[in-house]
Scaffold this motif. Structure first.
Motif, mmCIF file in Angstrom:
data_model
loop_
_atom_site.group_PDB
_atom_site.id
_atom_site.type_symbol
_atom_site.label_atom_id
_atom_site.label_comp_id
_atom_site.label_asym_id
_atom_site.label_seq_id
_atom_site.Cartn_x
_atom_site.Cartn_y
_atom_site.Cartn_z
ATOM 1 N N HIS A 231 61.293 -101.756 4.233
ATOM 2 C CA HIS A 231 60.464 -102.490 3.266
ATOM 3 C C HIS A 231 59.534 -103.459 3.997
ATOM 4 O O HIS A 231 59.467 -104.654 3.721
ATOM 5 C CB HIS A 231 61.324 -103.245 2.257
ATOM 6 C CG HIS A 231 60.536 -103.770 1.102
ATOM 7 N ND1 HIS A 231 59.840 -102.949 0.227
ATOM 8 C CD2 HIS A 231 60.295 -105.043 0.667
ATOM 9 C CE1 HIS A 231 59.216 -103.687 -0.676
ATOM 10 N NE2 HIS A 231 59.474 -104.947 -0.435
ATOM 11 N N LYS A 232 58.798 -102.889 4.961
ATOM 12 C CA LYS A 232 57.818 -103.658 5.719
ATOM 13 C C LYS A 232 56.457 -103.011 5.572
ATOM 14 O O LYS A 232 56.347 -101.800 5.361
ATOM 15 C CB LYS A 232 58.193 -103.709 7.206
ATOM 16 C CG LYS A 232 59.378 -104.593 7.538
ATOM 17 C CD LYS A 232 59.583 -104.650 9.042
ATOM 18 C CE LYS A 232 60.700 -105.607 9.419
ATOM 19 N NZ LYS A 232 60.877 -105.685 10.892
ATOM 20 N N PRO A 233 55.391 -103.799 5.695
ATOM 21 C CA PRO A 233 54.054 -103.210 5.677
ATOM 22 C C PRO A 233 53.779 -102.466 6.977
ATOM 23 O O PRO A 233 54.486 -102.644 7.981
ATOM 24 C CB PRO A 233 53.143 -104.429 5.536
ATOM 25 C CG PRO A 233 53.904 -105.525 6.201
ATOM 26 C CD PRO A 233 55.355 -105.256 5.882
ATOM 27 N N ILE A 234 52.765 -101.651 6.963
ATOM 28 C CA ILE A 234 52.272 -101.006 8.179
ATOM 29 C C ILE A 234 51.089 -101.821 8.685
ATOM 30 O O ILE A 234 50.183 -102.156 7.919
ATOM 31 C CB ILE A 234 51.838 -99.558 7.907
ATOM 32 C CG1 ILE A 234 53.060 -98.692 7.549
ATOM 33 C CG2 ILE A 234 51.099 -98.970 9.104
ATOM 34 C CD1 ILE A 234 52.708 -97.288 7.099
ATOM 35 N N VAL A 303 40.680 -104.178 15.266
ATOM 36 C CA VAL A 303 40.701 -104.433 13.833
ATOM 37 C C VAL A 303 42.115 -104.099 13.364
ATOM 38 O O VAL A 303 42.655 -103.053 13.730
ATOM 39 C CB VAL A 303 39.679 -103.556 13.089
ATOM 40 C CG1 VAL A 303 39.788 -103.780 11.589
ATOM 41 C CG2 VAL A 303 38.266 -103.847 13.580
ATOM 42 N N VAL A 304 42.734 -104.990 12.607
ATOM 43 C CA VAL A 304 44.081 -104.758 12.099
ATOM 44 C C VAL A 304 44.001 -104.553 10.596
ATOM 45 O O VAL A 304 43.502 -105.420 9.870
ATOM 46 C CB VAL A 304 45.029 -105.937 12.412
ATOM 47 C CG1 VAL A 304 46.445 -105.620 11.913
ATOM 48 C CG2 VAL A 304 45.046 -106.228 13.906
ATOM 49 N N VAL A 305 44.468 -103.390 10.146
ATOM 50 C CA VAL A 305 44.473 -103.065 8.721
ATOM 51 C C VAL A 305 45.923 -102.986 8.262
ATOM 52 O O VAL A 305 46.716 -102.217 8.811
ATOM 53 C CB VAL A 305 43.761 -101.727 8.450
ATOM 54 C CG1 VAL A 305 43.804 -101.394 6.960
ATOM 55 C CG2 VAL A 305 42.321 -101.778 8.950
ATOM 56 N N PHE A 306 46.277 -103.791 7.280
ATOM 57 C CA PHE A 306 47.640 -103.794 6.744
ATOM 58 C C PHE A 306 47.719 -102.852 5.547
ATOM 59 O O PHE A 306 46.907 -102.957 4.610
ATOM 60 C CB PHE A 306 48.052 -105.210 6.320
ATOM 61 C CG PHE A 306 48.190 -106.166 7.464
ATOM 62 C CD1 PHE A 306 49.412 -106.321 8.120
ATOM 63 C CD2 PHE A 306 47.105 -106.916 7.897
ATOM 64 C CE1 PHE A 306 49.540 -107.205 9.175
ATOM 65 C CE2 PHE A 306 47.229 -107.805 8.958
ATOM 66 C CZ PHE A 306 48.454 -107.951 9.598
ATOM 67 N N LEU A 307 48.703 -101.958 5.571
ATOM 68 C CA LEU A 307 48.904 -100.988 4.506
ATOM 69 C C LEU A 307 50.270 -101.188 3.870
ATOM 70 O O LEU A 307 51.192 -101.714 4.504
ATOM 71 C CB LEU A 307 48.826 -99.564 5.061
ATOM 72 C CG LEU A 307 47.564 -99.179 5.844
ATOM 73 C CD1 LEU A 307 47.757 -97.815 6.492
ATOM 74 C CD2 LEU A 307 46.342 -99.179 4.936
ATOM 75 N N ASN A 308 50.405 -100.738 2.623
ATOM 76 C CA ASN A 308 51.736 -100.742 2.008
ATOM 77 C C ASN A 308 52.608 -99.700 2.708
ATOM 78 O O ASN A 308 52.103 -98.872 3.475
ATOM 79 C CB ASN A 308 51.631 -100.488 0.501
ATOM 80 C CG ASN A 308 51.034 -99.122 0.176
ATOM 81 O OD1 ASN A 308 50.336 -98.536 1.005
ATOM 82 N ND2 ASN A 308 51.297 -98.618 -1.020
ATOM 83 N N GLN A 313 47.671 -97.842 0.197
ATOM 84 C CA GLN A 313 46.901 -98.991 -0.281
ATOM 85 C C GLN A 313 46.654 -99.965 0.860
ATOM 86 O O GLN A 313 47.558 -100.261 1.644
ATOM 87 C CB GLN A 313 47.662 -99.697 -1.401
ATOM 88 C CG GLN A 313 46.961 -100.921 -1.966
ATOM 89 C CD GLN A 313 47.802 -101.656 -2.990
ATOM 90 O OE1 GLN A 313 48.928 -101.251 -3.289
ATOM 91 N NE2 GLN A 313 47.274 -102.733 -3.530
ATOM 92 N N VAL A 314 45.433 -100.462 0.962
ATOM 93 C CA VAL A 314 45.106 -101.507 1.936
ATOM 94 C C VAL A 314 45.482 -102.851 1.325
ATOM 95 O O VAL A 314 45.035 -103.195 0.228
ATOM 96 C CB VAL A 314 43.610 -101.483 2.296
ATOM 97 C CG1 VAL A 314 43.259 -102.684 3.177
ATOM 98 C CG2 VAL A 314 43.254 -100.190 3.010
ATOM 99 N N LEU A 315 46.302 -103.610 2.034
ATOM 100 C CA LEU A 315 46.770 -104.905 1.536
ATOM 101 C C LEU A 315 45.966 -106.076 2.104
ATOM 102 O O LEU A 315 45.798 -107.095 1.439
ATOM 103 C CB LEU A 315 48.250 -105.090 1.867
ATOM 104 C CG LEU A 315 49.209 -104.016 1.336
ATOM 105 C CD1 LEU A 315 50.635 -104.310 1.786
ATOM 106 C CD2 LEU A 315 49.135 -103.933 -0.180
ATOM 107 N N ALA A 316 45.484 -105.914 3.333
ATOM 108 C CA ALA A 316 44.702 -106.974 3.987
ATOM 109 C C ALA A 316 44.126 -106.408 5.274
ATOM 110 O O ALA A 316 44.541 -105.342 5.738
ATOM 111 C CB ALA A 316 45.572 -108.199 4.276
#
Length: 351
Positions: A231-234, A303-308, A313-316
């Motif tokens: 249960h962690k983001p990517i 560039v760091v892209v946070f995903l669910n 889904q892109v979270l940040a």
């Protein structure tokens, strides 16, 4: 079990020796002075090796060179510990990306492991947890002579010396101590020790004697499985292979320093995926392509892209920032945004 409020006014939990059957109950004079452990500021913190509830090995304090680490003695049954916890979590979230870590030692009772794990997850305690079920006889607690909890012990990761402990490291004093200790280090993290760019499934780096692995983009399905299980983001880090040549400090201005900083800061907060933007040409996952790219076809990396966790889904996202402190704040802000969205997702699904 008793809870008192003495010394500086911070409450503490202790247990009468006749009930606990361990050691000798501290003298009233000691309690009045709020003596919570047998160690003190300026002393070398006793080194130890222990297993966490996740099965990992902690080598304390050698695993935390270059940073500042809080050894936090606590228990779920301790009211004052619960009261102090939001302060510890807030301090960790604010300074973790700048080199601050926490290692908790639980003095929970035998057979309380499942309840402890549930509590840790519910309260965002994402750092290592040591629990052997021995209550006040916990091996690390005995090593440090713990007499009352909560008992924080703030340690310099470079030399192992205790910066502050007990009531001196509680409440508003904790973030101030951490900020000053990191400032004394120039807010710099250690350099890259080694890396393996040819590993088939993962890019592996060794920073501060800690091995950090990031799934390669071709192993996205494995990254998703890990993220959903934990249960962690990517955290999808777009960088380039040429930034791995040679050694250098993470705080160094430039793409290499920023990439290493991101991997180090996010190592325990997200499942890492590494995309070599030059070789893979930004055509791996359209969701990331759209998030990571600006009108400039060659944005400064990383560039760091946070995903669910299931990468739908892109979270940040965090774009390159040369200033170390600003970059640390940007990563911390993004993690806060990600945590809020992930907490909201289950609630929305249940409506």
């Amino acid at each position: 079990m008793k809870t008192i409020k003495l010394g500086r006014g911070y409450p503490l939990c202790f247990i009468v020796a006749a009930i606990a059957g361990v050691g000798t109950f501290p003298a009233i004079a000691e309690i009045a002075e709020d003596v919570r452990s047998a160690v003190f500021a300026g002393q070398q913190g006793p080194a130890f090796q222990a297993r966490t509830v996740d099965g990992l090995t902690v080598n304390f304090p050698s695993d935390y060179k270059g940073g500042v680490v809080l050894l936090d003695f606590w228990a779920t049954w301790c009211g004052p510990c619960r009261q102090e916890l939001p302060n510890v979590v807030a301090t960790y979230q604010k300074f973790h990306t700048q080199g601050f870590d926490v290692v908790s030692v639980s003095l929970d009772e035998p057979r309380n492991g499942p309840a402890l794990l549930e509590f840790v997850q519910e309260h965002n305690m994402t750092w290592p947890q040591i629990y052997d079920g021995l209550y006040w006889n916990s091996a690390v607690a005995v090593l440090y002579g713990i007499k009352a909890i909560p008992c924080p012990v703030l340690v310099d990761g470079d030399n192992g010396k205790i910066i502050a402990q007990g009531a001196d490291a509680l409440g508003d004093q904790l973030p101030e101590l951490v900020e000053n200790a990191l400032a004394a280090k120039g807010r710099k993290l250690p350099g890259l020790d080694a890396y393996d760019p040819k590993a088939p499934d993962c890019l592996t780096v060794v920073i501060n004697h800690q091995t950090i692995s990031a799934w390669r983009t071709g192993q996205l399905e494995n990254a998703k499985k890990e993220a959903m299980a934990k249960h962690k983001p990517i955290a999808w880090v777009v960088s380039g292979h040429q930034y791995w040549d040679g050694l250098g400090e993470i705080s160094e201005e430039g793409s290499r320093g920023a990439t290493l900083h991101a991997l180090y800061a996010l190592r325990s907060r997200a499942v890492l995926v590494f995309e070599d933007g030059f070789i893979e040409n930004h055509k791996v996952l359209p969701l990331v392509d759209n998030a990571a790219h600006t009108p400039d076809p060659h944005p400064v990396l990383p560039v760091v892209v946070f995903l669910n966790p299931d990468a739908t889904q892109v979270l940040a996202k965090v774009f390159y920032e040369p200033d170390f402190v600003k970059r640390a704040h940007a990563l911390a802000d993004a993690l806060g945004e990600v945590a809020a969205k992930m907490d909201a997702a289950p609630a929305a699904a249940n409506k």
